[in-house]
Write a protein that holds these residues in place. Structure first.
Motif, mmCIF file in Angstrom:
data_model
loop_
_atom_site.group_PDB
_atom_site.id
_atom_site.type_symbol
_atom_site.label_atom_id
_atom_site.label_comp_id
_atom_site.label_asym_id
_atom_site.label_seq_id
_atom_site.Cartn_x
_atom_site.Cartn_y
_atom_site.Cartn_z
ATOM 1 N N UNK A 151 71.110 0.559 -5.407
ATOM 2 C CA UNK A 151 72.476 0.393 -5.911
ATOM 3 C C UNK A 151 73.468 0.221 -4.761
ATOM 4 N N UNK A 152 72.951 -0.206 -3.623
ATOM 5 C CA UNK A 152 73.794 -0.496 -2.472
ATOM 6 C C UNK A 152 73.687 -1.976 -2.131
ATOM 7 N N UNK A 153 74.816 -2.608 -1.899
ATOM 8 C CA UNK A 153 74.825 -3.988 -1.400
ATOM 9 C C UNK A 153 75.188 -3.916 0.078
ATOM 10 N N UNK A 154 74.254 -4.328 0.926
ATOM 11 C CA UNK A 154 74.430 -4.232 2.371
ATOM 12 C C UNK A 154 75.075 -5.518 2.869
ATOM 13 N N UNK A 155 76.381 -5.495 3.029
ATOM 14 C CA UNK A 155 77.092 -6.671 3.481
ATOM 15 C C UNK A 155 76.747 -7.005 4.917
ATOM 16 N N UNK A 156 76.476 -8.275 5.164
ATOM 17 C CA UNK A 156 76.074 -8.690 6.504
ATOM 18 C C UNK A 156 77.172 -9.424 7.260
ATOM 19 N N UNK A 157 77.793 -10.402 6.652
ATOM 20 C CA UNK A 157 78.835 -11.146 7.351
ATOM 21 C C UNK A 157 79.645 -11.942 6.343
ATOM 22 N N UNK A 158 80.809 -12.414 6.787
ATOM 23 C CA UNK A 158 81.666 -13.238 5.957
ATOM 24 C C UNK A 158 82.395 -14.238 6.851
ATOM 25 N N UNK A 159 82.885 -15.304 6.251
ATOM 26 C CA UNK A 159 83.622 -16.306 7.012
ATOM 27 C C UNK A 159 84.702 -16.914 6.136
ATOM 28 N N UNK A 160 85.677 -17.534 6.779
ATOM 29 C CA UNK A 160 86.669 -18.303 6.032
ATOM 30 C C UNK A 160 87.091 -19.508 6.844
ATOM 31 N N UNK A 161 87.311 -20.602 6.144
ATOM 32 C CA UNK A 161 87.866 -21.811 6.742
ATOM 33 C C UNK A 161 89.282 -22.057 6.239
ATOM 34 N N UNK A 162 89.713 -21.273 5.253
ATOM 35 C CA UNK A 162 91.085 -21.294 4.765
ATOM 36 C C UNK A 162 91.548 -19.857 4.583
#
Length: 236
Positions: free
Chosen positions: A151-162
């Motif tokens: 029941x854990x979501x292990x976030x790894x990375x995120x990005x944005x171009x806007x």
């Protein structure tokens, strides 16, 4: 404290034996069974290109509980505007690659090597990793990806171009986590950006307790949500 060198089997030392900064072990590989064992034990890989694989379990641990997310008025307006269309798992590999290629302040290069990209792709094809994407006018402009462990979501990375694209994707992810019965989003180490969105540090022992409890009663994911559009993107 001695650094543990991993052998051929997907076995890790107890996280409490990690060095003060969280480094626990070195070596091994990025095979699916080892990655699953790692994430279910509160451990994740993080290493430099061309260097050995390093495995970490920091104390404290930064987590975001879905009920505690903070959405600023400006971000709420962006969500209501419908500027971004939110999709799940429509372009997982592209999100991972974009996270690797997007320049970041105070970082030289990326830890998301081609080897790591392939490893997360394998987890995704097994249904063990997901992406949430922000699209605008048919273009991928932001996203976040991570690994499911109970029941854990292990976030790894995120990005944005806007501007705000990754934040809108993160809010959609947290909405989905809450709806599917996930207890927490693991953010790993402190980031002021994530703290501003409601993440907070908890002791590693508490994190591991919650992780183990979630393994015994995993979230019931709705397969129909794969590729679906979030209601956040449709609201106005």
């Amino acid at each position: 404290m001695a650094l543990f060198r991993l052998g051929p089997d997907p076995i890790f030392p107890p996280p409490h034996l990690a060095e003060p900064e969280g480094l626990l072990a070195i070596g091994g590989d990025l095979a699916v069974d080892r990655l699953i064992a790692a994430y279910h034990a509160g451990i994740f890989p993080w290493f430099e290109p061309e260097g050995p694989i390093l495995w970490w379990s920091p104390d404290p641990r930064l987590v975001l509980f879905p009920a505690e997310i903070r959405i600023s008025r400006r971000l709420a307006r962006t969500i209501r505007s419908g500027r971004f269309e939110i999709r799940f798992d429509a372009a997982f590999d592209r999100v991972v690659r974009a996270c690797a290629e997007t320049p970041r302040d105070h970082e030289d290069g990326t830890w998301i090597t081609p080897e790591m990209q392939d490893a997360y792709g394998r987890l995704h094809r097994l249904g063990l990793a997901r992406s949430v994407e922000a699209w605008r006018d048919g273009r991928l402009v932001g996203g976040v990806y991570g690994v499911i462990a109970g029941r854990c979501f292990c976030g790894e990375s995120m990005f944005h171009a806007e501007t705000d694209a990754s934040k809108v994707a993160l809010v959609a992810l947290v909405e989905w986590l809450a709806a599917e019965g996930f207890e927490m989003l693991d953010c790993q180490v402190r980031s002021e950006h994530l703290v501003s969105l409601g993440a907070r540090e908890i002791p590693r022992d508490e994190y591991l307790m919650r992780l183990e409890r979630g393994r015994r009663a995993p979230a019931a994911m709705t397969a129909a949500r794969r590729g679906a559009t979030s209601r956040l993107a449709r609201s106005s």
